[in-house]
Design a protein around this motif. Sequence first.
Motif, mmCIF file in Angstrom:
data_model
loop_
_atom_site.group_PDB
_atom_site.id
_atom_site.type_symbol
_atom_site.label_atom_id
_atom_site.label_comp_id
_atom_site.label_asym_id
_atom_site.label_seq_id
_atom_site.Cartn_x
_atom_site.Cartn_y
_atom_site.Cartn_z
ATOM 1 N N PRO A 165 0.749 -1.104 -0.067
ATOM 2 C CA PRO A 165 -0.126 -0.224 -0.108
ATOM 3 C C PRO A 165 1.077 1.168 -0.042
ATOM 4 N N GLY A 166 0.166 2.406 -0.193
ATOM 5 C CA GLY A 166 0.965 3.711 -0.149
ATOM 6 C C GLY A 166 1.211 4.185 1.241
ATOM 7 N N SER A 167 1.983 5.293 1.375
ATOM 8 C CA SER A 167 2.298 5.740 2.575
ATOM 9 C C SER A 167 1.669 7.013 3.054
ATOM 10 N N THR A 168 0.570 7.152 2.864
ATOM 11 C CA THR A 168 -0.187 8.196 3.323
ATOM 12 C C THR A 168 -0.866 7.643 4.825
ATOM 13 N N PRO A 169 -1.231 6.727 5.082
ATOM 14 C CA PRO A 169 -1.622 6.369 6.402
ATOM 15 C C PRO A 169 -0.336 5.961 7.181
ATOM 16 N N ILE A 170 -0.563 6.038 8.626
ATOM 17 C CA ILE A 170 0.646 5.528 9.268
ATOM 18 C C ILE A 170 0.744 4.112 9.247
ATOM 19 N N PHE A 171 -0.729 3.473 9.397
ATOM 20 C CA PHE A 171 -0.815 1.804 9.220
ATOM 21 C C PHE A 171 -1.238 1.833 7.801
ATOM 22 N N ALA A 172 -0.727 1.385 6.931
ATOM 23 C CA ALA A 172 -1.222 1.312 5.677
ATOM 24 C C ALA A 172 -1.905 0.058 5.184
ATOM 25 N N MET A 200 3.813 0.346 7.031
ATOM 26 C CA MET A 200 4.035 1.510 7.885
ATOM 27 C C MET A 200 4.687 2.808 7.433
ATOM 28 N N ALA A 201 4.334 4.098 7.906
ATOM 29 C CA ALA A 201 4.920 5.091 7.400
ATOM 30 C C ALA A 201 5.231 5.994 8.495
ATOM 31 N N CYS A 202 6.162 6.920 8.575
ATOM 32 C CA CYS A 202 6.384 7.859 9.317
ATOM 33 C C CYS A 202 6.882 9.120 8.464
ATOM 34 N N GLY A 203 6.906 10.171 9.034
ATOM 35 C CA GLY A 203 7.622 11.425 8.263
ATOM 36 C C GLY A 203 6.558 12.290 7.713
ATOM 37 N N GLU A 204 7.049 12.699 6.390
ATOM 38 C CA GLU A 204 6.378 13.966 5.833
ATOM 39 C C GLU A 204 4.896 13.285 5.107
ATOM 40 N N ASN A 205 4.787 12.291 4.594
ATOM 41 C CA ASN A 205 3.716 11.862 4.108
ATOM 42 C C ASN A 205 2.348 11.735 4.986
ATOM 43 N N PRO A 206 2.445 10.990 6.246
ATOM 44 C CA PRO A 206 1.297 10.985 7.164
ATOM 45 C C PRO A 206 1.201 12.137 7.758
ATOM 46 N N LYS A 207 2.272 12.905 8.113
ATOM 47 C CA LYS A 207 1.763 14.226 8.808
ATOM 48 C C LYS A 207 1.084 15.172 8.034
ATOM 49 N N SER A 208 1.756 15.271 6.727
ATOM 50 C CA SER A 208 1.034 16.210 5.666
ATOM 51 C C SER A 208 -0.418 15.972 5.249
ATOM 52 N N TRP A 209 -0.681 14.668 5.381
ATOM 53 C CA TRP A 209 -2.245 14.429 5.226
ATOM 54 C C TRP A 209 -2.810 14.591 6.144
ATOM 55 N N GLY A 210 -2.449 14.406 7.675
ATOM 56 C CA GLY A 210 -3.177 14.710 8.674
ATOM 57 C C GLY A 210 -3.486 16.491 8.722
ATOM 58 N N ALA A 211 -2.387 17.238 8.037
ATOM 59 C CA ALA A 211 -2.651 18.561 8.103
ATOM 60 C C ALA A 211 -3.324 19.109 7.266
ATOM 61 N N ASP A 212 -3.929 18.590 6.187
ATOM 62 C CA ASP A 212 -4.864 18.922 5.235
ATOM 63 C C ASP A 212 -6.209 19.156 5.766
ATOM 64 N N ASP A 213 -7.022 20.209 5.389
ATOM 65 C CA ASP A 213 -8.342 20.467 5.897
ATOM 66 C C ASP A 213 -9.213 19.281 5.894
ATOM 67 N N ASP A 214 -10.124 19.064 7.039
ATOM 68 C CA ASP A 214 -10.936 18.070 7.204
ATOM 69 C C ASP A 214 -10.345 16.406 7.463
ATOM 70 N N ASN A 215 -9.025 16.436 7.298
ATOM 71 C CA ASN A 215 -8.467 15.144 7.308
ATOM 72 C C ASN A 215 -8.060 14.701 9.035
ATOM 73 N N GLU A 216 -8.513 13.465 9.014
ATOM 74 C CA GLU A 216 -8.247 13.109 10.337
ATOM 75 C C GLU A 216 -6.703 12.400 10.796
ATOM 76 N N GLY A 217 -6.064 12.903 11.690
ATOM 77 C CA GLY A 217 -4.534 12.307 11.897
ATOM 78 C C GLY A 217 -3.600 13.322 12.512
ATOM 79 N N PRO A 218 -2.725 12.884 12.863
ATOM 80 C CA PRO A 218 -1.710 13.544 13.455
ATOM 81 C C PRO A 218 -0.937 14.788 12.286
ATOM 82 N N THR A 219 -0.450 15.720 12.719
ATOM 83 C CA THR A 219 0.006 17.025 11.910
ATOM 84 C C THR A 219 1.449 17.245 11.963
ATOM 85 N N SER A 220 2.147 16.325 12.913
ATOM 86 C CA SER A 220 3.583 16.555 13.055
ATOM 87 C C SER A 220 4.347 15.181 13.414
#
Length: 462
Positions: A165-172, A200-220
């Motif tokens: 799977p891709g690297s947007t979710p932390i647990f993908a 699994m994923a860490c770093g920019e991909n999951p935190k950037s997705w979480g920071a988008d408007d209306d998205n659920e998830g960590p932002t850092s």
Amino acid sequence: MMTRRVGIGSVMLAALLLAAPAGAQRAVSPPWQDDPFPSRYKAPPPDDMLLRGATILDGAGGRIEGGDVLVRGGRIVAVGNALANPGVREVGAAGRWITPGVIDVHSHDGTFVLPLTAIDREASDVSEVASPNSADTWIETAVNAQDMAFDRALANGVTTIQILPGSTPIFAGRSVVVKPVRAPTVWGMKTVGGVQGFKMACGENPKSWGADDDNEGPTSRQGVISYMRQQFADAQRYKRAVEQARASGGAMPPRDYKLEAVAGILAGDIRVNLHCYRAGDIAAVLSVAKEYGVRIGAIHHATEAYKIPGLLREAGTCAAVWADWWGFKVEAQDAVRAEAPMLEQAGVCVMMHSDSPADGQRLNIAAAKAAAAGRRIGIDIPPERMIKWTTSNPAKLLGLEKQVGTIAPGLQADLVVWSGDPFSIYSRADLVLIGGAVAWDRAKPPTEPVSDFELGRGGARP
């Protein structure tokens, strides 16, 4: 005291478990070992043959000049010099090289299918992004087996592919391992006998997705690590409840597919492939893994792993790297071309990976580029060690080392006969065997119909 209602199904299950002998109760597999999508792969009839007179790189560090490989019944029977022919077809390979089939441990073939449509920008099959925890997903349920990338990979010596799977979710979610053969569905390509993989994923991909408007998830970054710890803690409680129920014959907890998958990671039955770039991010996740007794199978991309080889050695974690991908995102700024040989010299398990249908056809050249960069700084990795980056090391990550990845008696005959040195851009895969059957022969044009995905793309095969 709180009273919990138990459904009739749970009562019947508990009664059956209690009535069974203790050994039978323990023999029941935990739910995270279930595979709801069994393989339908049918190996084609093998072609018995004797490959004669080649330079052989066995994938285990050995090299044989003028060597022979005897293949019978889909397996390697013997390897050496001047082997006797027991009456099988003989293939002259003088001047050519033989290696194990190439293994790509990081592919999105079948999900990132070209041409992409407009909807793929908003709803791609590469990742399920409804939540930062998509642990309940199985990438194989999204794979389009008609993707032309599979044909292209096969024609360039690739015999095994892990689709992640891709690297947007932390647990993908879970991966699938396939043979690049033609089949109407991915289950006609799916291998068996390995270890279930997980992304699994860490770093920019999951935190950037979480920071988008209306998205659920960590932002850092710190939020991503905190989220991982919480999910492991929740899954740890779920795992204990399952184990207690299995041991006592009591009612199993209600199935939770997310917790179930993460519990399988904690149990060591599901192997993590971690998307991670920066040294600090890698170190942070390895610390979380140590806290919960998890072994990360490999750090993928790992552009700064060369800074912390000791941490990877201590954790028993491999690095799946590129040869020269650099600068396409902030966390890839400090990559070095000689990373693979630097890690090899430091005693880290190294492998090349693609993350791309184009690079997935050229992993042998990726290894050559990395090794050349190493020689420029005084690290000389010979071909018999380089070949491990695309064969035996990936096989170990996938839990397939007793099937493929090396040329040794008893293993499946996944082999490539190259026109010359496999680390030369002038060499081509002349003959590709999967399970001892000829899956690609450069001397014989393919007779099967051309895939619709190939139309207008300059021919059926490279």
